[in-house]
Design a protein around this motif. Structure first.
Motif, short mmCIF file in Angstrom:
data_model
loop_
_atom_site.label_atom_id
_atom_site.label_comp_id
_atom_site.label_asym_id
_atom_site.label_seq_id
_atom_site.Cartn_x
_atom_site.Cartn_y
_atom_site.Cartn_z
N ALA A 78 -4.23 -1.04 -7.08
CA ALA A 78 -4.37 -1.61 -6.08
C ALA A 78 -5.29 -2.74 -6.24
O ALA A 78 -6.29 -2.72 -6.85
N SER A 79 -4.83 -3.81 -5.60
CA SER A 79 -5.72 -5.14 -5.77
C SER A 79 -6.58 -5.11 -4.51
O SER A 79 -6.51 -4.29 -3.59
N PRO A 80 -7.51 -6.19 -4.62
CA PRO A 80 -8.69 -6.06 -3.31
C PRO A 80 -7.95 -6.25 -2.13
O PRO A 80 -8.37 -5.92 -0.95
N LYS A 91 -7.91 -1.51 0.86
CA LYS A 91 -8.26 -0.76 2.10
C LYS A 91 -6.99 -0.12 2.51
O LYS A 91 -7.04 1.02 3.20
N PHE A 92 -5.97 -0.92 2.77
CA PHE A 92 -4.71 -0.11 3.32
C PHE A 92 -4.25 1.00 2.21
O PHE A 92 -3.83 2.09 2.79
N THR A 93 -4.23 0.92 1.09
CA THR A 93 -3.83 1.90 0.28
C THR A 93 -4.78 3.12 0.23
O THR A 93 -4.32 4.24 0.28
N LYS A 94 -5.98 3.12 0.38
CA LYS A 94 -6.93 4.03 0.47
C LYS A 94 -6.66 4.65 1.72
O LYS A 94 -6.76 5.96 1.82
N THR A 95 -6.45 4.12 2.72
CA THR A 95 -5.98 4.66 4.20
C THR A 95 -5.06 5.50 4.06
O THR A 95 -4.84 6.72 4.45
N TYR A 96 -3.97 5.06 3.48
CA TYR A 96 -2.74 5.55 3.45
C TYR A 96 -2.52 6.88 2.42
O TYR A 96 -2.19 8.10 2.46
N LEU A 97 -3.54 6.81 1.28
CA LEU A 97 -3.77 7.80 0.37
C LEU A 97 -4.70 8.90 1.01
O LEU A 97 -4.29 10.24 0.77
N ILE A 98 -5.62 8.69 1.91
CA ILE A 98 -6.28 9.81 2.38
C ILE A 98 -5.12 10.40 3.25
O ILE A 98 -5.49 11.78 3.24
N ILE A 99 -4.29 9.77 4.14
CA ILE A 99 -3.36 10.59 4.90
C ILE A 99 -2.37 11.47 3.90
O ILE A 99 -2.24 12.59 4.34
N VAL A 100 -2.11 10.80 2.79
CA VAL A 100 -1.22 11.63 1.88
C VAL A 100 -2.03 12.73 1.30
O VAL A 100 -1.34 13.75 1.29
N SER A 101 -3.21 12.55 0.97
CA SER A 101 -3.85 13.82 0.37
C SER A 101 -4.13 14.96 1.34
O SER A 101 -4.01 16.00 1.19
N ALA A 127 0.87 -1.35 -0.07
CA ALA A 127 0.11 0.03 0.04
C ALA A 127 0.89 1.39 -0.02
O ALA A 127 0.47 2.43 -0.70
N VAL A 128 2.15 1.30 0.58
CA VAL A 128 2.89 2.40 0.71
C VAL A 128 3.56 2.62 -0.59
O VAL A 128 3.59 3.76 -0.96
#
Length: 180
Positions: free
Chosen positions: A117-119, A123-133, A44-45
């Protein structure tokens, strides 16, 4: 001639160290998340890194472009104009950062598909991208003003800013790791 060489070294070494801080920043995230021993979180990172680099590149556009205009203005003795350009760079970074943050959040699912992003990592990528955003505005400003400070011959200040940001990032990563 010796003064030019010494001045070049005084600017070059801190500039190189500051640029290495971006690499260390990403390595710190990967290291601490790697401590979870969950390959999906590490993935995810890695998936989110290009999005983070988009924010950094926008800051570089204003930092490098602004630096060129500021240097010419200072060379012509137009100090007040150079301050206006610096202010323009700052507020442009804030404005574009907010717009990019909103776009990232609105189109999050499409971005996740685009970056692969795979299934399992979704969830992990979305969480990290929200923080990055949400941190995007700060990444843009940091990137912009690191370039401007280096151009003004204050490479040490730019380096110190990068180091402080990295230390804070590592402290937050460690805190999150200890509390999970």
């Amino acid at each position: 001639m010796l003064l030019i060489k010494i001045g070049g070294i005084q600017n070059a070494i801190p500039a190189v160290i500051a640029m290495l801080m971006v690499l260390i920043y990403n390595l710190a995230d990967t290291f601490f998340i790697g401590q979870t021993h969950d390959a999906y979180q590490v993935a995810a990172v890695s998936l989110a890194t290009p999005v983070f680099l988009i924010f950094m590149s926008v800051g570089s556009i204003f930092g490098i472009g602004g630096t060129s205009v500021i240097a010419r203005a200072l060379g012509e003795g137009k100090e007040e104009y150079s301050k206006k350009v610096c202010s323009f760079c700052m507020w442009s970074c804030v404005g574009i950062g907010i717009v990019l943050t909103i776009l990232m959040l609105v189109f999050m699912d499409k971005i996740l598909v685009l970056i692969g992003a795979s299934p399992e990592t979704w969830k992990f990528t979305k969480t990290y991208l929200i923080i990055v955003s949400f941190s995007g505005v700060f990444a843009i400003i940091s990137s912009c003003f690191s370039n401007i400070l280096r151009a003004e011959g204050q490479a040490g200040k730019a380096m110190n800013g990068q180091i402080i940001g990295n230390v804070l990032n590592m402290m937050m990563n460690y805190h999150i790791k200890c509390n999970t």
